[in-house]
Design a protein around this motif. Structure first.
Motif, PDB file in Angstrom:
ATOM      1  N   SER A   1       0.824  -1.208   0.000  1.00 21.08           N
ATOM      2  CA  SER A   1       0.000   0.000   0.000  1.00 21.08           C
ATOM      3  C   SER A   1       0.861   1.262   0.000  1.00 21.08           C
ATOM      4  N   ALA A   2       2.081   1.161   0.478  1.00 19.65           N
ATOM      5  CA  ALA A   2       2.985   2.311   0.487  1.00 19.65           C
ATOM      6  C   ALA A   2       3.309   2.745  -0.935  1.00 19.65           C
ATOM      7  N   LEU A   3       3.379   1.787  -1.854  1.00 17.83           N
ATOM      8  CA  LEU A   3       3.688   2.121  -3.246  1.00 17.83           C
ATOM      9  C   LEU A   3       2.585   2.993  -3.844  1.00 17.83           C
ATOM     10  N   GLU A   4       1.341   2.724  -3.503  1.00 19.12           N
ATOM     11  CA  GLU A   4       0.239   3.539  -4.007  1.00 19.12           C
ATOM     12  C   GLU A   4       0.352   4.976  -3.496  1.00 19.12           C
ATOM     13  N   PHE A   5       0.672   5.131  -2.218  1.00 18.90           N
ATOM     14  CA  PHE A   5       0.843   6.468  -1.649  1.00 18.90           C
ATOM     15  C   PHE A   5       1.979   7.206  -2.366  1.00 18.90           C
ATOM     16  N   ILE A   6       3.100   6.524  -2.558  1.00 13.42           N
ATOM     17  CA  ILE A   6       4.252   7.138  -3.215  1.00 13.42           C
ATOM     18  C   ILE A   6       3.877   7.547  -4.639  1.00 13.42           C
ATOM     19  N   TYR A   7       3.164   6.677  -5.331  1.00 10.43           N
ATOM     20  CA  TYR A   7       2.751   6.975  -6.701  1.00 10.43           C
ATOM     21  C   TYR A   7       1.877   8.225  -6.740  1.00 10.43           C
ATOM     22  N   GLN A   8       0.875   8.282  -5.869  1.00  4.69           N
ATOM     23  CA  GLN A   8      -0.024   9.436  -5.844  1.00  4.69           C
ATOM     24  C   GLN A   8       0.725  10.728  -5.552  1.00  4.69           C
ATOM     25  N   ALA A   9       1.707  10.656  -4.692  1.00  2.00           N
ATOM     26  CA  ALA A   9       2.439  11.854  -4.269  1.00  2.00           C
ATOM     27  C   ALA A   9       3.495  12.303  -5.273  1.00  2.00           C
ATOM     28  N   THR A  10       3.973  11.398  -6.129  1.00  2.00           N
ATOM     29  CA  THR A  10       5.137  11.736  -6.955  1.00  2.00           C
ATOM     30  C   THR A  10       4.962  11.543  -8.448  1.00  2.00           C
ATOM     31  N   SER A  11       3.954  10.849  -8.897  1.00  2.00           N
ATOM     32  CA  SER A  11       3.881  10.455 -10.307  1.00  2.00           C
ATOM     33  C   SER A  11       3.830  11.639 -11.272  1.00  2.00           C
ATOM     34  N   ALA A  12       3.153  12.711 -10.918  1.00  2.00           N
ATOM     35  CA  ALA A  12       3.062  13.851 -11.841  1.00  2.00           C
ATOM     36  C   ALA A  12       4.441  14.458 -12.083  1.00  2.00           C
ATOM     37  N   LYS A  13       5.183  14.669 -11.039  1.00  2.00           N
ATOM     38  CA  LYS A  13       6.530  15.257 -11.160  1.00  2.00           C
ATOM     39  C   LYS A  13       7.446  14.311 -11.943  1.00  2.00           C
ATOM     40  N   LEU A  14       7.413  13.025 -11.588  1.00  2.00           N
ATOM     41  CA  LEU A  14       8.306  12.069 -12.253  1.00  2.00           C
ATOM     42  C   LEU A  14       7.922  11.868 -13.717  1.00  2.00           C
ATOM     43  N   PHE A  15       6.620  11.892 -13.986  1.00  2.00           N
ATOM     44  CA  PHE A  15       6.179  11.791 -15.385  1.00  2.00           C
ATOM     45  C   PHE A  15       6.686  12.992 -16.174  1.00  2.00           C
ATOM     46  N   GLY A  16       6.667  14.163 -15.580  1.00  2.40           N
ATOM     47  CA  GLY A  16       7.174  15.364 -16.243  1.00  2.40           C
ATOM     48  C   GLY A  16       8.640  15.223 -16.618  1.00  2.40           C
ATOM     49  N   ILE A  17       9.416  14.653 -15.722  1.00  3.36           N
ATOM     50  CA  ILE A  17      10.840  14.440 -16.007  1.00  3.36           C
ATOM     51  C   ILE A  17      10.994  13.478 -17.187  1.00  3.36           C
TER      52      ILE A  17
END
Length: 192
Positions: free
Chosen positions: A25-41
């Motif tokens: 479940s921690a992976l889902e939290f990390i994804y929600q918190a970071t995916s937009a920024k990482l996708f931008g990179i």
């Protein structure tokens, strides 16, 4: 740096630690918190949405496998994850262009990823909103039943004072008084 940003950073660190211990479940939290920024990179480096999405998937697979290697003393969680994203995107770009003498896709420096607009609220803003919403609901719960019902009906359902007075079978002035007194108590509670 604001307390909300510090809190968001600490929550991200804790989530990476939980992931290292096998908490899916921690992976889902990390994804929600970071995916937009990482996708931008990834998108800035690769220049193609499909390739960027594939690289982003690789980032989270790599994170799943190597979360134990994260050292909060060496880097902030978002910096560490941004490095993952940059490396995966560059690896993907190289594999897409392998065999050709020169790269056919243009890439920009990773610092340019900041220019990609993310419409989702930042993790710290979401945390502040959740805290604020929780406080409003706690304060509303402290009101008298009739004041609480009137305020919820007026502000959450959009009913007019006249409609509420008719529904409750009370004079219009009484309904206005319930709401006015309830709002005064609510304001006082929210200021503490």
């Amino acid at each position: 740096m604001s307390a909300a940003v510090d809190q968001a950073r600490e929550e991200l660190k804790a989530a990476i630690a939980r992931l290292a211990d096998g908490d899916q479940s921690a992976l889902e939290f990390i994804y929600q918190a970071t995916s937009a920024k990482l996708f931008g990179i990834c998108l800035r480096i690769l220049g193609d949405r499909d390739d960027a999405e594939d690289a982003l998937q690789d980032v989270y697979i790599s994170l799943w496998r190597s979360a134990r290697r994260y050292d909060p003393e060496r880097a902030s969680p978002i910096s560490w994850l941004a490095t993952f994203a940059r490396n995966r995107a560059i690896d993907r770009l190289r594999s897409l262009n392998s065999g050709s003498a020169q790269m056919t896709r243009a890439s920009a420096p990773v610092d340019d990823a900041i220019d990609i607009r993310d419409t989702a609220p930042l993790a710290d803003a979401l945390l502040e909103t959740q805290e604020s919403d929780a406080k409003v609901h706690r304060c509303i719960a402290k009101l008298e039943d009739r004041q609480r019902a009137a305020i919820r009906t007026a502000f959450f359902n959009g009913a007019t004072y006249a409609e509420m007075a008719e529904t409750q079978n009370v004079p219009l002035g009484t309904m206005k008084s319930w709401v006015r007194r309830g709002l005064a108590k609510l304001k006082k509670c929210l200021e503490t």
